[in-house]
Scaffold this active site. Structure first.
Site, mmCIF file in Angstrom:
data_model
loop_
_atom_site.group_PDB
_atom_site.id
_atom_site.type_symbol
_atom_site.label_atom_id
_atom_site.label_comp_id
_atom_site.label_asym_id
_atom_site.label_seq_id
_atom_site.Cartn_x
_atom_site.Cartn_y
_atom_site.Cartn_z
ATOM 1 N N GLU A 50 4.939 -19.750 -14.533
ATOM 2 C CA GLU A 50 3.629 -20.016 -13.960
ATOM 3 C C GLU A 50 2.885 -21.197 -14.590
ATOM 4 O O GLU A 50 2.193 -21.930 -13.896
ATOM 5 C CB GLU A 50 2.762 -18.744 -14.080
ATOM 6 C CG GLU A 50 3.263 -17.574 -13.253
ATOM 7 C CD GLU A 50 3.242 -17.869 -11.763
ATOM 8 O OE1 GLU A 50 2.198 -18.329 -11.259
ATOM 9 O OE2 GLU A 50 4.286 -17.679 -11.112
ATOM 10 N N SER A 84 -2.036 47.069 -3.667
ATOM 11 C CA SER A 84 -2.084 47.980 -4.819
ATOM 12 C C SER A 84 -2.325 47.268 -6.140
ATOM 13 O O SER A 84 -2.575 47.917 -7.158
ATOM 14 C CB SER A 84 -0.788 48.788 -4.903
ATOM 15 O OG SER A 84 -0.631 49.599 -3.759
#
Length: 818
Positions: free
Chosen positions: A91, A469
């Site tokens: 770059e 239950s």
């Protein structure tokens, strides 16, 4: 001629000076005009990068990253030199030696833009790229370009080169939602920066010029060309040798997409945390870099995931084979690469892997399994696959593998090893599990369904299902409080019930329509005898039982005010059930479940810390039960606070002490009764764990719509629910012991590895006496038929418990309650 020759340049030079001054003036005026839109130095020093919300287990294992931008900020010294050099070469190799603005490049780009009539070149330096990505928009306009140059100038003059380069490598975009080089390394290679090799670093450096074009997953050939350019630049700058460049150029482009470093899979937990964080801090919570450390134990969460998935698959297999998920025609010489491409079209779901059948034998099938390769499904993995019929029925069992599969079928399998592959399918039923630490309520594991990516509905906290239950222990504890004992007997004979809240006459029944006559409470709970449970609830009073249930975290207003409450007809969820059972597991204290242990901000400062109330047996506990309002018929309830006050030499601030809500002797007896559920009752499936410190209760609702198991040790409580989201029946006989309990057992088998057996010591006030197993009354020590039972010292057989023995109209006759 000479004079004329020299005059022209002199005039031209003057004009150039004037033009230059005019340009500088214009540039200055432009700066003044744009200055309000530029960031201040203070803002530049206080850069807020969009960092995803990260969610961890209690030990720091990553569970999720949430946010539109995947980013892991790194310091300059954390970036390996090779990675830095790759980006400099690709770059801006002049970065460390020149200013932040390269006027030659900018002018060159401007000329090209004018010639081509569009914004073709950027001419940006690394400093300008950092300025644009952090402080400006990505618009390709001259206004933005001028802003970029002004900001770059400020960055170059007020920040070090290292700081600017660090900023740049943390903000640039790499595609696939990856921002910054560390996130890119994870996204494409599943690695940290220090694990990258030269070829991988050069590939990443090549992406940033055009992320969509040079994406190594989408366009590997273009990425390879760009990598070659980067390596050449690195060689020209002296960063690498020719041999290194050649070796890196020969390396294959093997990038593929990776999850963001997730170690523990817990998407339902992540969704809960995200919702909580957004409620606390707003939408910015997803991008502000918060780290949330949860109470989740990574090992237990993994065990819970697998237990729920395998348990639901096992249930699903009992109800038949629905066929392959796809079919294809395989060429005779099909290759592994072609098979991999084919299976890649199908999603992996939990423990289920997509596979394609490549051959069928008499009692086996050969398959290619995604991410594993070739394997064999034996007859044990195929013989279950009778055709699924309507109403949960199953057709005849297959006689050969060809009755089930054909070459080219695409199916799901569970892979263990190449010789142990099981045919499976995505279950239609769902399930959920919550496990928590009973001493403080910390959620150790949570599963909201078979697979989050199939259904995001979190059944662990959002579902409202009847517990059946599983609710019985809460009002059995109330019965002990009212004076009944584990040896109190109730009649197990038919009932006809009617009254307020019931639309018609109700004839409750036991499982299997069997009746046992006079039954002790311990036996009734162990075998989940419904007719006894209804009589227990009637004996203590519905209102009393409803208010007593508040001790376990239930809202009395949400409970049905009729005798159906005895069979668990309220609506609840696994988290609430686990919280209720935690009272029994911890010795009688009320704890509140919590999921977030602490929150850390982007500066690694803890900004919130959980402060749970802890069940502390050795602490001085000034308990107040003022919020537990008495039932209308029980005015002495508040006075129980004095009886429940703890004692001991240890001290803990009152705000940190969990309130005791049932007495230690009540808890001890209830836990003993729930151990009987395991020893000889409906929970005997848990005996395979070979432990004496587990207790719990099954639960099944009408028409087999919900199946539960709630169980615990003194260190861990877990609740499991299974059922259909649309409230369909699981099928006849698919009760809690058959569907939910195996999931709980599979989880606990892993959870209790290395955990020694331990039972809570017997508290003061408990006495052991011999009773008749038939009548529940005391017998002499010499009586050969006598058995031992435990009692509260102030509630002994022959006392208030005797009131439970009501006159019977004979075995099998119906007793009416109106």
């Amino acid at each position: 001629m000479k004079l004329k020759f020299f005059r022209v340049p002199a005039i031209g030079a003057g004009a150039l000076v004037l033009i230059g001054l005019a340009g500088l003036y214009a540039y200055f005026c432009t700066y003044v005009y744009l200055q309000p839109s530029l960031p201040t130095l203070a803002q530049m020093h206080d850069v807020k990068l969009k960092v995803p919300l990260r969610i961890y287990t209690v030990s720091g294992q990553l569970m999720a990253q949430i946010g539109t931008e995947q980013r892991t900020p790194v310091r300059y010294d954390e970036i390996p030199p090779m990675v830095r050099e790759a980006f400099l070469a690709a770059e801006d190799h002049h970065f460390f030696h020149e200013g932040g603005i390269n006027l030659v490049s900018v002018l060159r780009a401007g000329v090209v833009d004018l010639i081509e009539g569009r914004k073709a070149q950027g001419g940006s330096t690394i400093t300008m790229e950092a300025a644009r990505n952090v402080f400006l928009t990505l618009d390709k306009t001259w206004r933005r370009k001028l802003q970029e140059s002004f900001v770059a100038y400020e960055l170059d003059h007020y920040f070090s080169k290292q700081d600017v380069f660090q900023l740049y490598l943390n903000v640039i975009f790499f595609g696939e939602r990856a921002y910054g080089v560390a996130a890119a390394a994870q996204t494409y290679y599943g690695k940290t920066l220090d694990q990258l090799n030269l070829a991988e670093a050069a590939t990443l450096a090549g992406i940033v010029q055009a992320p969509s074009l040079y994406n190594p997953v989408v366009h590997p050939h273009l990425a390879a060309d760009r990598r070659s350019y980067v390596l050449t630049e690195m060689l020209d700058q002296g960063y690498i040798t020719a041999a290194q460049a050649q070796a890196a150029n020969r390396a294959p482009i093997d990038a593929r997409l990776h999850a963001p470093g997730v170690i523990v899979h817990a998407p339902y937990v992540a969704a809960m945390v995200r919702q909580e964080m957004v409620q606390r801090y707003g939408a910015a919570a997803e991008t502000a870099g918060y780290k949330v450390y949860t109470t989740i134990d990574g090992r237990l969460q993994t065990a819970a995931n697998r237990a729920v998935q395998l348990g639901l698959i096992a249930y699903d297999r009992r109800h038949g084979w629905r066929g392959p998920i796809g079919r294809t025609v395989l060429a005779p010489g099909v290759t592994a690469a072609q098979l991999r491409t084919l299976t890649d079209q199908y999603q992996r779901i939990g423990v289920l892997s997509p596979a394609v059948v490549v051959g069928v034998g008499t009692h086996s099938a050969q398959v290619y399994v995604r991410d594993h390769g070739f394997g064999e499904i034996g007859w044990d993995g195929l013989s279950w696959a009778g055709k699924a019929l309507a109403h949960r029925l199953v057709g005849p069992a297959p006689k050969s593998a060809s009755d089930v599969l054909s070459r080219g079928d695409v199916v799901y399998v569970v892979w263990h090893d190449p010789k142990d592959v099981l045919l499976a399918q995505i279950p239609q039923a769902e399930g959920a599990m919550v496990a928590l630490d009973p001493d403080d309520g910390a959620i150790a594991a949570l599963v909201g369904g078979f697979d989050y990516y199939i259904s995001k509905y979190n059944r662990a906290v959002d579902a409202q299902r009847q517990p059946g239950s599983g609710f019985k222990p809460f009002y059995y504890s109330a019965a002990l409080r009212r004076g009944y004992t584990a040896s109190s007997t109730f009649m197990d004979t038919p009932l006809v019930v009617g009254g307020p809240g019931l639309e018609s006459t109700w004839r409750p029944a036991n499982y299997g329509d069997r009746f046992g006559g006079e039954v002790r409470l311990r036996v009734a709970l162990a075998h989940s005898i419904n007719l006894v449970s209804i009589r227990v609830l009637r004996a203590i009073g519905i209102q009393y039982a409803s208010h007593y249930a508040k001790r376990f975290g239930f809202d009395p207003k949400s409970l049905p005010q009729n005798l159906t409450l005895a069979l668990g007809t309220l609506e609840t969820n696994p988290l609430q059930m686990a919280t209720g059972y935690a009272v029994f597991a911890n010795g009688g204290y009320s704890v509140k479940p919590f999921l977030i242990e602490r929150i850390v901000n982007s500066a690694d400062k803890t900004i919130w810390q959980a402060k749970p109330r802890i069940a502390c047996h050795g602490c001085s506990q000034p308990v107040s039960l003022a919020d537990l309002k008495p039932a209308p018929d029980e005015s002495a309830l508040l006075a129980e606070a004095d009886a429940l006050r703890g004692g001991g030499a240890a001290y803990m601030p009152p705000a940190q002490i969990a309130p005791r809500v049932i007495s230690a002797d009540n808890d001890y007896i209830m836990t003993s009764m729930m151990r009987s559920v395991i020893k000889f009752g409906t929970g005997m499936g848990a005996l395979v764990l070979h432990r004496d410190d587990i207790a719990g209760k099954t639960g099944t609702t009408n028409s087999w719509k919900d199946a539960w198991f709630n169980g615990f040790t003194p260190h861990l409580v877990a609740s499991v629910w299974t059922g259909f989201d649309d409230d369909r029946s699981l099928g006849a006989g698919e009760q809690g012991a058959a569907v939910a309990l195996p999931i709980w057992v599979r989880f606990m088998r892993q959870a209790l590895i290395g955990v020694p057996q331990w039972r809570r010591p017997q508290p003061p006030g408990i006495v052991r006496l011999r009773i008749s197993p038939r009548t529940g009354l005391l017998v002499s020590d010499e009586n050969p038929d006598g058995i031992e039972e435990i009692f509260m010292a102030n509630h002994l057989p022959g006392g208030r418990g005797a009131l439970a023995r009501r006159p019977s109209q004979g075995q099998g006759s119906a007793e009416s309650i109106f």
